[in-house]
Scaffold this motif. Structure first.
Motif, PDB file in Angstrom:
ATOM      1  N   ILE A   1       0.837  -1.202   0.000  1.00  0.00           N
ATOM      2  CA  ILE A   1       0.000   0.000   0.000  1.00  0.00           C
ATOM      3  C   ILE A   1       0.874   1.255   0.000  1.00  0.00           C
ATOM      4  N   LYS A   2       0.457   2.251  -0.759  1.00  0.00           N
ATOM      5  CA  LYS A   2       1.238   3.490  -0.854  1.00  0.00           C
ATOM      6  C   LYS A   2       0.830   4.504   0.205  1.00  0.00           C
ATOM      7  N   LYS A   3      -0.388   4.369   0.732  1.00  0.00           N
ATOM      8  CA  LYS A   3      -0.866   5.300   1.757  1.00  0.00           C
ATOM      9  C   LYS A   3      -0.072   5.131   3.046  1.00  0.00           C
ATOM     10  N   ASP A   4       0.284   6.244   3.667  1.00  0.00           N
ATOM     11  CA  ASP A   4       1.001   6.218   4.946  1.00  0.00           C
ATOM     12  C   ASP A   4       0.043   5.772   6.057  1.00  0.00           C
ATOM     13  N   LEU A   5       0.402   4.703   6.755  1.00  0.00           N
ATOM     14  CA  LEU A   5      -0.464   4.142   7.789  1.00  0.00           C
ATOM     15  C   LEU A   5      -0.100   4.619   9.195  1.00  0.00           C
ATOM     16  N   SER A   6       0.732   5.650   9.296  1.00  0.00           N
ATOM     17  CA  SER A   6       1.194   6.114  10.611  1.00  0.00           C
ATOM     18  C   SER A   6       0.041   6.567  11.499  1.00  0.00           C
ATOM     19  N   THR A   7      -0.897   7.317  10.944  1.00  0.00           N
ATOM     20  CA  THR A   7      -2.037   7.795  11.729  1.00  0.00           C
ATOM     21  C   THR A   7      -2.869   6.631  12.237  1.00  0.00           C
ATOM     22  N   MET A   8      -3.127   5.658  11.357  1.00  0.00           N
ATOM     23  CA  MET A   8      -3.872   4.469  11.754  1.00  0.00           C
ATOM     24  C   MET A   8      -3.124   3.716  12.851  1.00  0.00           C
ATOM     25  N   GLY A   9      -1.797   3.642  12.712  1.00  0.00           N
ATOM     26  CA  GLY A   9      -0.987   2.934  13.700  1.00  0.00           C
ATOM     27  C   GLY A   9      -1.081   3.569  15.073  1.00  0.00           C
ATOM     28  N   ARG A  10      -1.018   4.897  15.123  1.00  0.00           N
ATOM     29  CA  ARG A  10      -1.123   5.591  16.418  1.00  0.00           C
ATOM     30  C   ARG A  10      -2.494   5.356  17.051  1.00  0.00           C
ATOM     31  N   THR A  11      -3.538   5.366  16.225  1.00  0.00           N
ATOM     32  CA  THR A  11      -4.891   5.115  16.725  1.00  0.00           C
ATOM     33  C   THR A  11      -5.007   3.696  17.276  1.00  0.00           C
ATOM     34  N   LEU A  12      -4.452   2.750  16.537  1.00  0.00           N
ATOM     35  CA  LEU A  12      -4.509   1.354  16.978  1.00  0.00           C
ATOM     36  C   LEU A  12      -3.743   1.135  18.277  1.00  0.00           C
ATOM     37  N   MET A  13      -2.639   1.831  18.450  1.00  0.00           N
ATOM     38  CA  MET A  13      -1.867   1.697  19.685  1.00  0.00           C
ATOM     39  C   MET A  13      -2.658   2.226  20.878  1.00  0.00           C
TER      40      MET A  13
END
Length: 240
Positions: A138-150
């Motif tokens: 995937i080309k989309k940056d998943l950093s925001t999703m990762g912080r939410t999941l944490m």
């Protein structure tokens, strides 16, 4: 030759070696993760077959909690000191963690049927592989999703501790579905994070980059194990 390209003494572009190194390191990530899972499974089955070991571990809260604390200590130590310890030491610690985790997981062979454990394992493997591919391509940056999941993971841990006192089966099932969703997402996020880290630093296969790959293996190992355990709570068939 392209004037904008940097070449080595053999006339080969430097990016060629970086691509080779990256591929090798990513392969190592999944190879070491698989080896860790194998050690966990073998340790769990070995302990589950011994009534004396099961009684010594799960019949003594001090031993059981000692094993859990030892695992936590290894994870925290590896994350904090990975750049200072040798690759061999890091590898031995990962192996020790895998075995200790297997010892703690031996109880699932007493609670659930072998058939359901095998079925859930393959469901987990398929789900993990799919989400890891998503994270890799995937080309989309998943950093925001990762912080939410944490943040959701922290909430899940707190709710799980609360449920140890409440003992609600309904809440446990809800938390299991939430746990699956969290670790499905974390698998994709962690894969992308590991890929980006190795692309940035993995221009050569050496002790330093191998340690980064090993740390990535530990991260994905934890994602797989937690996803497996939550799916087992949902789909596992308990023994009579």
């Amino acid at each position: 030759m392209n004037d904008n390209m940097i070449y080595n003494e053999y006339g080969q572009p430097i990016t060629f070696f970086k691509t080779q190194a990256f591929s090798k390191l990513m392969t190592n990530v999944y190879l070491w993760m698989t080896m860790g899972l194998a050690m966990t499974g073998l340790a769990a089955m070995y302990v589950a077959k011994s009534h004396q070991l099961m009684q010594m571990i799960f019949g003594n809260s001090i031993v059981m909690w000692g094993l859990i604390l030892a695992q936590l200590a290894i994870v925290f130590y590896m994350n904090a000191r990975i750049h200072r310890i040798s690759f061999m030491s890091a590898g031995l610690m990962f192996a020790l963690f895998s075995v200790l985790n297997g010892i703690n997981m031996a109880a699932i062979f007493v609670i659930y049927t072998m058939q359901s454990i095998a079925q859930v394992f393959f469901i987990t493997a398929g789900t993990f592989a799919g989400m890891s591919l998503v994270g890799f391509f995937i080309k989309k940056d998943l950093s925001t999703m990762g912080r939410t999941l944490m943040m959701l993971l922290i909430g899940l841990i707190i709710a799980t501790v609360v449920n140890l006192f409440v003992q609600s089966n309904g809440l446990m099932m809800i938390l299991s579905y939430v746990g699956v969703a969290i670790f499905v997402g974390l698998t994709a996020y962690d894969t992308q994070k590991i890929k980006n880290m190795l692309m940035m630093y993995g221009d050569d296969v050496n002790d330093s980059t191998n340690k980064l790959a090993l740390l990535g293996s530990l991260t994905l190992y934890l994602d797989f194990i937690n996803l497996f355990l939550y799916l087992l709570r949902i789909f596992g068939s308990r023994r009579d």
